[in-house]
Enzyme design. Sequence first.
Site, short mmCIF file in Angstrom:
data_model
loop_
_atom_site.label_atom_id
_atom_site.label_comp_id
_atom_site.label_asym_id
_atom_site.label_seq_id
_atom_site.Cartn_x
_atom_site.Cartn_y
_atom_site.Cartn_z
N ASP A 263 0.86 -1.18 0.00
CA ASP A 263 0.00 0.00 0.00
C ASP A 263 0.91 1.24 0.00
OD1 ASP A 263 -2.16 1.70 -0.04
OD2 ASP A 263 -3.21 0.77 1.63
C1 BGC Z 1 -5.13 3.20 0.19
C2 BGC Z 1 -5.32 2.17 -0.89
C3 BGC Z 1 -5.20 2.80 -2.24
C4 BGC Z 1 -3.85 3.50 -2.34
C5 BGC Z 1 -3.56 4.10 -3.68
C6 BGC Z 1 -3.92 4.07 -0.03
O1 BGC Z 1 -3.91 5.16 0.83
O2 BGC Z 1 -5.05 2.55 1.43
O3 BGC Z 1 -6.55 1.52 -0.73
O4 BGC Z 1 -5.36 1.85 -3.24
O5 BGC Z 1 -3.80 4.51 -1.36
O6 BGC Z 1 -4.32 5.21 -3.92
#
Ligand code: BGC
Length: 709
Positions: A263
């Site tokens: 993530d």
């Molecule tokens: C979130 C994810 C997301 C990623 C990319 C993160 O802050 O937890 O779910 O896919 O950002 O945008």
Amino acid sequence: MTEKQLSELLQDMTLTEKVEQLVQLNGDFYGGGDFLTGPAAAFHLTDNKAYRLGSILGSDGAARLTKLQDKFMKEQPHHIPALFMADVIHGYKTAFPVPIAMGAGFDPELARETAEAAAKEASAAGIHVTFSPMADLARDSRWGRCMESFGEDSFLNSCMTAATVKGFQGENCKDKGRVASCFKHFAAYGAVQSGRDYNVAELSEKTLFEDYLPSYEAAVDAGAEMAMTAFNTLDRIPCSMHKKLLRNVLRDKMGFEGVLISDYNAIGETIIHGAAEDSRDAAEKAINSGVDIDMMSDCYLDNLEELVTSGEVPESLIDEAVMRVLRLKNKLGLFEAPYKDASEEDEKRLCCCREHMELSRRAAEECIVMLKNNGILPLRAKKAAVIGSLCESRDIVGSWAIFADSSKTVTLRAALEELCPDVEFEFIPQDNPDEKALAAAKKSDAVILALGEDQLGTGESRSCTDISLPEEQKRLFEKIYGVNKNVIALLFGGRPLAIPELAEKAAAILELWLPGTAGCLAAADILSGKVSPSGRLSMSFPYCSGQLPISYSAFNTGRPKDNRVKEFIPFLSNYMDAPNIPLYPFGYGLSYTSFEYSPVALDSDTLTSDSRITASVRVKNTGDRTGKEVVQLYIRDVKGSVVRPLRELKGFKKITLSPGEEQTVSFEITEDMLRFYDINMNFTAEKGSFILYIGGDSTAESSAEFRLV
Ligand code: BGC
């Protein structure tokens, strides 16, 4: 390309090039602003290097991505195209209801259809991979990301997750109109302690395996090409460096062969967690654990090459990861067609096209849940005041509908004006119960209050300790109720809210969730009676925040309390100030018609490992309108080598019945449906008695017993 050609390509790449394939930065690094002093400086990047990386995050648009792809292929020594990934969570330009609402639709086929429509729009806009579905189970509505979950139940979550993956990818993600699906957040992100986002997840191995992991596994089985790690720690280990979780469970046990991405900066954050010394240590731990792509941290970028040349990380590990990235590019057909479906013309044609807007409306029709109705609905009022700031708001689509075309959002006001022409509405878009609002309420036959949260009140990092209505909305409700008892509460939001005051006093309550671009049209159709509500709660609605986390799938204590007893009884497992049960249970929802269930019939009361039992009920529409019912099957394992939940959802069918119509609904029961992690962590079914319940929600009483022998 063949696998052999891909390996040859890999052989030909320098170590630097390989590492570059494993780094992902967001759109801020590409165009706009002063690149060298902006984000790139923080990442020690020269302009050209950014264009040699393997993938980027969060950029969209056919024109932009086509140009970017050209630049990437020019800069990358082997002309390897980049992967364009983005969060297309519940729609691209057309937003569909948020996932918790889709869960309430109890209709996996509908989830597949909405994902398919989102994929069509997104792929025309040049996107190759979506970071969806979120397969995290959510049982604590203090956590703002409930909104992105299909709810509290493992079985429902698994069905919806699998359907969504299939909707995005189709048979083959290379096909036109398809994108690859990245499920997330592995693992147990929904179990963050106290509902506080990014917090630790502390749960037993059994709970993890039995409740939380099945929906991720459903994504793997549905063929999801990618997976994302979670921000949280599990067993005190940050998930992005949790080797046992990622290698033993995800890869070996679940058989996931796709690309694993961290993530956002989650590898970098392992340092802040206090589980890695520095970015070099973090990189080593993450790559060792099997994380292929580092999203938005400099750990891989700055350290992987050096870790290999110093002999601390074998190059074979890098090769493994790069090979997976190359395979995905190949599966998407990017080596032959690097822009894939990017087309400005298709983008214009597909985004918010009539078909998708209709689907957005139809999806919301299935997902809206009627929690209460004293008969005031369908609306017969001639004059209605519509009060609350949300009644004219466009911020009702969802916090992850980041690409949605808000100019197309239908507000509640617009929908009511269009679809209820016979009602004389007065709209007062404010939460302040001033004289004007009270006067309007007084002279109306009914008052529609638009309450709850807008899209910024829920979602990532939007955790709260108190999930009751905001004070000003409570005040608005009480004041209006003081002058007109015919209050219809429409609730927006991405999580179950605690609404005991509405449950007690409002004439009707409709949970609209964040219903998507055309969702308010569905709300108006339900208010007017054109459509009978058929959504059923995907998460329990508690009385108060103190009951959280809460789920129907709970256990008996040694001192259980009979839920029918209202008062507090000392030394039983209960609260002094609230009941044990939720205000509205999982699976619950009302209709404009009524359904009657026959007793449950079993064709046998004995099950063996190679036989099956058919459990049936007859369901009759006893009202005077056509309506949809979600027939739900729950099973309780009466005694196990470890304690077993009081009931677990094992099947559901959404059926449509016209007035007076009856239908037999049957479920097949097989031994594999009864398996769980026993006292030795073997996944098995134990012989003995089971109780099976079929009905319209998780408190269904119609039951039958059988034995597994
Ligand atoms: C979130 C994810 C997301 C990623 C990319 C993160 O802050 O937890 O779910 O896919 O950002 O945008």
